[in-house]
Motif scaffolding. Structure first.
Motif, short mmCIF file in Angstrom:
data_model
loop_
_atom_site.label_atom_id
_atom_site.label_comp_id
_atom_site.label_asym_id
_atom_site.label_seq_id
_atom_site.Cartn_x
_atom_site.Cartn_y
_atom_site.Cartn_z
N ASN A 126 9.74 4.89 2.99
CA ASN A 126 10.22 6.19 3.47
C ASN A 126 9.67 6.44 4.87
OD1 ASN A 126 10.90 8.85 3.79
ND2 ASN A 126 9.29 9.63 2.44
N ARG A 127 10.33 5.88 5.86
CA ARG A 127 9.84 5.96 7.24
C ARG A 127 10.97 6.27 8.21
NH1 ARG A 127 5.68 6.28 4.71
NH2 ARG A 127 3.88 4.91 4.95
N ARG A 128 10.61 6.82 9.38
CA ARG A 128 11.59 6.95 10.46
C ARG A 128 12.14 5.55 10.76
NH1 ARG A 128 8.07 8.79 15.13
NH2 ARG A 128 9.96 8.49 16.33
N ARG B 84 0.84 -1.21 0.00
CA ARG B 84 0.00 0.00 0.00
C ARG B 84 0.87 1.26 0.00
NH1 ARG B 84 -0.87 4.31 2.06
NH2 ARG B 84 0.90 3.78 3.40
N ARG B 85 0.53 2.18 -0.82
CA ARG B 85 1.20 3.49 -0.85
C ARG B 85 0.19 4.47 -1.41
NH1 ARG B 85 2.55 4.27 -6.35
NH2 ARG B 85 2.58 2.33 -7.52
N ASN B 86 0.44 5.77 -1.25
CA ASN B 86 -0.47 6.74 -1.86
C ASN B 86 -0.25 6.76 -3.37
OD1 ASN B 86 -2.33 9.20 -0.69
ND2 ASN B 86 -1.40 7.89 0.88
N VAL B 87 -1.32 6.49 -4.09
CA VAL B 87 -1.31 6.52 -5.55
C VAL B 87 -2.11 7.74 -5.97
CG1 VAL B 87 -2.05 5.31 -7.64
CG2 VAL B 87 -1.07 4.01 -5.71
N ARG B 88 -1.49 8.61 -6.76
CA ARG B 88 -2.15 9.87 -7.13
C ARG B 88 -2.30 10.03 -8.63
NH1 ARG B 88 1.46 11.11 -2.97
NH2 ARG B 88 0.46 11.77 -1.02
N SER B 89 -1.87 9.03 -9.42
CA SER B 89 -2.18 9.05 -10.86
C SER B 89 -2.69 7.66 -11.24
CB SER B 89 -0.95 9.44 -11.68
OG SER B 89 0.10 8.54 -11.47
N VAL C 127 -11.78 20.90 -3.46
CA VAL C 127 -12.12 21.22 -2.06
C VAL C 127 -10.89 21.34 -1.18
CG1 VAL C 127 -14.43 20.20 -2.22
CG2 VAL C 127 -12.52 18.80 -1.35
N TRP C 128 -9.72 21.04 -1.74
CA TRP C 128 -8.49 21.13 -0.93
C TRP C 128 -7.32 21.22 -1.89
CZ3 TRP C 128 -6.37 22.53 3.27
CH2 TRP C 128 -5.16 22.00 3.72
N VAL C 129 -6.28 21.94 -1.48
CA VAL C 129 -5.11 22.12 -2.32
C VAL C 129 -4.43 20.77 -2.62
CG1 VAL C 129 -3.58 22.61 -0.36
CG2 VAL C 129 -3.02 23.54 -2.61
N GLY D 145 -5.99 17.41 -5.79
CA GLY D 145 -5.95 17.40 -7.25
C GLY D 145 -6.07 16.02 -7.87
N HIS D 146 -5.52 15.02 -7.18
CA HIS D 146 -5.53 13.67 -7.76
C HIS D 146 -6.94 13.07 -7.85
CE1 HIS D 146 -5.11 13.17 -3.38
NE2 HIS D 146 -5.67 11.98 -3.51
N ILE D 147 -7.88 13.63 -7.09
CA ILE D 147 -9.25 13.08 -7.12
C ILE D 147 -9.86 13.27 -8.52
CG2 ILE D 147 -11.57 13.29 -6.11
CD1 ILE D 147 -9.47 12.08 -4.17
N ALA E 277 -14.80 14.45 6.19
CA ALA E 277 -13.49 14.47 6.87
C ALA E 277 -12.34 14.26 5.87
CB ALA E 277 -13.46 13.41 7.96
N TYR E 278 -12.47 13.28 5.02
CA TYR E 278 -11.41 12.94 4.06
C TYR E 278 -12.01 12.38 2.79
CZ TYR E 278 -8.20 13.56 7.91
OH TYR E 278 -7.51 14.12 8.95
N LEU E 279 -11.21 12.39 1.74
CA LEU E 279 -11.55 11.71 0.49
C LEU E 279 -10.48 10.66 0.25
CD1 LEU E 279 -12.14 14.92 -1.69
CD2 LEU E 279 -13.91 13.55 -0.53
N HIS F 110 -5.20 9.42 -0.35
CA HIS F 110 -5.91 10.25 0.63
C HIS F 110 -6.00 11.70 0.14
CE1 HIS F 110 -3.94 7.25 3.30
NE2 HIS F 110 -4.86 7.50 4.19
N SER F 111 -7.04 12.37 0.58
CA SER F 111 -7.03 13.83 0.54
C SER F 111 -7.79 14.36 1.75
CB SER F 111 -7.68 14.37 -0.73
OG SER F 111 -7.77 15.80 -0.61
N ALA F 112 -7.24 15.39 2.36
CA ALA F 112 -7.99 16.14 3.36
C ALA F 112 -9.06 16.97 2.64
CB ALA F 112 -7.04 17.04 4.16
N VAL F 113 -9.89 17.65 3.42
CA VAL F 113 -10.93 18.52 2.85
C VAL F 113 -10.78 19.90 3.50
CG1 VAL F 113 -13.42 18.93 2.63
CG2 VAL F 113 -12.51 16.60 2.43
#
Ligand code: FMN
Length: 171
Positions: A158-160, A10-15, A62-64, A67-69, A138-140, A116-119
């Motif tokens: 990419n983690r501590r 799992r990772r954030n996929v934006r395209s 709805v949030w900067v 965009g990926h939505i 709350a989120y998209l 994820h996206s915040a709103v």
């Protein structure tokens, strides 16, 4: 994919590709959220699934960081009611995080990327989705097959450092 592989992949996929997500896959992702644990089994969440490209385009404003939505094949809006007190508000946020992660792992298992996206603009998000005023979008969570590379276990996330985060027996 087994659970361990899905957690690691799992990772954030934006395209996203243009390939539609089959309805049964979308329903399975939603069911993963529906099955999630919550404090006292409160289930204070509602999920709005959106697939209409025009609505996805609207939601992307709805949030900067939304965009990926616009390019997603679908998005799940994660909605919470106004909480009567701070403790409930915090528990509801915790619960929603768990539901989100369950959905993200279920999606990964099916090869579907999540983003994820915040709103930010709450009024606009509510108006687009017809959400009542005493609720918060709350989120998209954008959904779609990854356009960059398929989902596979990430060897070096990419983690501590693990040893910095994990305290054994005592802080
Ligand atoms: C509560 C929360 C809010 C987030 N909001 C956004 C956002 O608005 N836009 C975005 O592109 N990513 C957002 N993200 C994604 C994070 O940036 C991402 O999860 C983090 O950088 C770790 O990357 P990974 O998910 O690929 O492991 C959010 C994640 C979380 C958990």
């Amino acid at each position: 994919m087994d659970a361990w592989d899905a957690i690691r992949a799992r990772r954030n996929v934006r395209s996203y590709t243009a390939e539609p997500i089959p309805d049964d896959v979308v329903d399975r992702i939603l069911e993963a959220g529906w099955r999630s644990p919550s404090a006292r089994n409160n289930q204070h969440w509602d999920f709005v699934i959106v697939t209409d490209p025009a609505v996805l385009q609207d939601l992307s404003t709805v949030w900067v960081g939304a965009g990926h939505i616009a390019g997603a094949r679908a998005a799940i809006a994660l909605v919470l009611p106004d909480a009567p007190d701070e403790r409930t508000r915090l528990m509801d946020q915790y619960d929603l995080g768990q539901a989100t992660m369950a959905m993200a792992v279920a999606a990964t298992d099916a090869g579907v990327g999540t983003g994820h996206s915040a709103v930010g603009d709450q009024e606009r998000a509510r108006a687009i989705l017809g959400v009542p005023e005493d609720h918060t979008v709350a989120y998209l969570l954008g959904l779609g097959y990854p356009a960059d590379r398929p989902l596979a276990p990430i060897r070096k996330p990419n983690r501590r450092p693990f040893t910095e985060v994990v305290h054994r027996g005592r802080w």
